[in-house]
Write an enzyme that holds these catalytic residues in place. Structure first.
Site, PDB file in Angstrom:
ATOM      1  N   GLU A 186      33.674  45.155  37.997  1.00  0.00           N
ATOM      2  CA  GLU A 186      34.589  44.055  38.315  1.00  0.00           C
ATOM      3  C   GLU A 186      35.886  44.674  38.816  1.00  0.00           C
ATOM      4  OE1 GLU A 186      33.544  41.229  38.539  1.00  0.00           O
ATOM      5  OE2 GLU A 186      31.697  41.318  37.371  1.00  0.00           O
ATOM      6  N   CYS A 242      43.730  40.534  39.023  1.00  0.00           N
ATOM      7  CA  CYS A 242      42.826  40.979  40.091  1.00  0.00           C
ATOM      8  C   CYS A 242      42.596  39.897  41.128  1.00  0.00           C
ATOM      9  CB  CYS A 242      41.502  41.462  39.504  1.00  0.00           C
ATOM     10  SG  CYS A 242      40.615  40.192  38.558  1.00  0.00           S
TER      11      CYS A 242
END
Length: 486
Positions: free
Chosen positions: A226, A260
């Site tokens: 991720e 993110c």
């Protein structure tokens, strides 16, 4: 510490982690089938410990960031950790059911049956990041424990106070043979990533992920990565600018942009540039009338990242670019003591070779590009590495379809940013440089399970009936001709 001592310490840490992994794997094999009741019990303990420790979590995060609002930590770490655990607890019995699959003709007519059974992988490693350390440790545990696995965790060294609290939490909630945690610096992370897990989940930077994947490959450990990247926001001529920029700037200022999925740059119609800047300034002013002493505006996590971000701005200014710091209280950010706050800063018309256009920002900086024709936005996104998310604001369905169909990103939002990550039944993950694999909800259960194909043969001797047994004859030829005809 001299070199031999450092080597011995690293070897000792690696040995302890390997022993913990082997103990978990041995206990997992001893346990055999992992019942729904056992899985629910482990999830319940995770929910209970997060709720019990929520005040300590808030205090630790505020200490690690030097300034992080209680409400931000409760929303993005505590609640965001409990929600996936509760969701998994509610749905795991359904997820665990074997799934029937069609059996090929003519075996289906003869009584053959096909199904998929979801089996735990074993021991899953989790390397979690610093930006939402509790959320991105306990959130993945929802899928890992729901799938019947054990877990080893390595939290970030950049949030040491929070990592220590999580170590207390893990010890309080689970036996070490169920879930164990190892805190420490890069040497611990390096040794951790080289362990022979049954699966490894890493959340963090793309540059680090290359090393993680290399280490995992030595043991053929499958990985879920991720990562991040430069998530674009495309503002259409059809967009409501005030509403759009309110949502964009919320996403950009939450946790000071250390997300993110935060918007990484805007693309706006060239004639709307000044309106966009004004709308961004209005949105930030409404949320943060002051910033320096405002406990609701998060500081940059450490000096290294503060220097990185201010370095981006220095480079832009040295190149003659105008940067626009949104500073409603007209405060002097050069006189900070103890905090590392950077006001939300717009960078209109940046050159593509600037570092702030080459690297993921992970902070409250927002470059703004302009376009004449909408297709320029699609071409620009496609000319760059595939992002973790793409955001479109507007009401033009053709443009919306172009963004969704002609660009590739891990996920997308229409008329908002980040919110797709809150949907437990939407898989969360990147593509290419922004990640590999996905989890959340049922997708997480599947990621951390082995989909075992099971075929049950009919009582009749199918091989003989179909001419598969030598000596071959007419029945064989009939079977072949039936299968190869167009």
């Amino acid at each position: 510490m001299n070199a031999p001592q450092a080597i011995n310490q690293a070897e000792g840490i690696e040995q302890r982690m390997l022993q913990a992994l082997e103990a978990q794997r041995k206990d997992y094999l001893r346990e055999g089938d992992v019942s729904a009741e056992t899985r629910i019990d482990r999830l319940d303990r995770g929910i209970d410990v997060v709720l019990k420790y929520q005040d300590k979590i808030v205090e630790a995060l505020n200490a690690d960031f030097s300034c992080r609002a209680r409400q931000v930590s409760l929303l993005t770490d505590v609640a965001a950790a409990v929600t996936p655990l509760k969701h998994a607890r509610k749905h795991l019995r359904k997820w665990m059911r074997p799934q029937r699959r069609p059996t090929m003709f003519p075996l289906n007519l003869l009584g053959g049956r096909s199904r998929i059974e979801y089996q735990p992988l074993g021991v899953v490693g989790v390397i979690s990041p610093w930006n939402f350390p509790v959320n991105l440790t306990f959130g993945p545990l929802a899928g890992i424990l729901a799938a019947g696995n054990r877990a080893l965790i390595k939290p970030s060294e950049f949030t040491p106070a929070t990592s220590e609290v999580m170590a207390e939490m893990v010890a309080a909630a689970w036996d070490e043979k169920e879930v164990a945690i190892f805190t420490g610096g890069p040497e611990v992370g390096q040794a951790f990533s080289a362990l022979p897990f049954d699966h490894l989940l890493f959340t963090g930077a793309t540059s680090v992920a290359r090393h993680i994947m290399t280490a995992a490959a030595r043991n053929l450990v499958p990985v879920t990565l991720e990562l991040g990247g430069k998530s674009p926001v495309i503002i259409s001529r059809s967009a409501n600018l005030e509403q759009s920029l309110e949502r964009v700037m919320l996403g950009k200022t939450l946790n000071a942009g250390q997300i993110c999925l935060a918007p990484d740059y805007l693309m706006v119609p060239e004639e709307k540039l000044q309106e966009v800047i004004a709308a961004a300034e209005k949105a930030v002013t409404a949320m943060y009338p002051t910033i320096l002493a405002n406990p609701e505006y998060t500081a940059v996590v450490n000096e290294r990242h503060y220097e990185r971000l201010t370095g981006y701005l220095r480079e832009a200014e040295e190149r003659g670019l105008k940067t626009i710091a949104i500073n409603p209280g007209n405060e002097d950010f050069s006189a900070q003591q103890g905090n590392r706050k950077i006001p939300p800063t717009l960078i209109p018309q940046p050159a593509d070779d600037l570092k702030l256009m080459q690297e993921e920002l992970f902070g409250p900086l927002l470059p703004i590009r302009t376009y004449k024709d909408f297709n320029e936005t699609i071409d620009y996104v496609n000319a760059n590495p595939r992002p973790l998310a793409a955001y479109y604001f507007g009401s033009d369905k053709a443009e919306e379809e172009a963004v969704l169909k002609r660009t590739t990103s891990g996920g997308a939002c229409i008329n908002d940013v980040i919110m797709h990550v809150m949907q437990e039944e939407l898989p969360f993950g990147g593509v290419g440089p922004s990640g590999m694999g996905a989890y959340h909800g049922e997708a997480g259960f599947r990621t951390f399970s082995h989909a075992k194909s099971v075929y049950r043969q009919a009582g009749i001797n199918v091989g003989k009936l179909g001419g598969m047994l030598p000596p071959y004859g007419k029945a064989t030829e009939k079977t072949i001709s039936m299968q190869v005809k167009k």
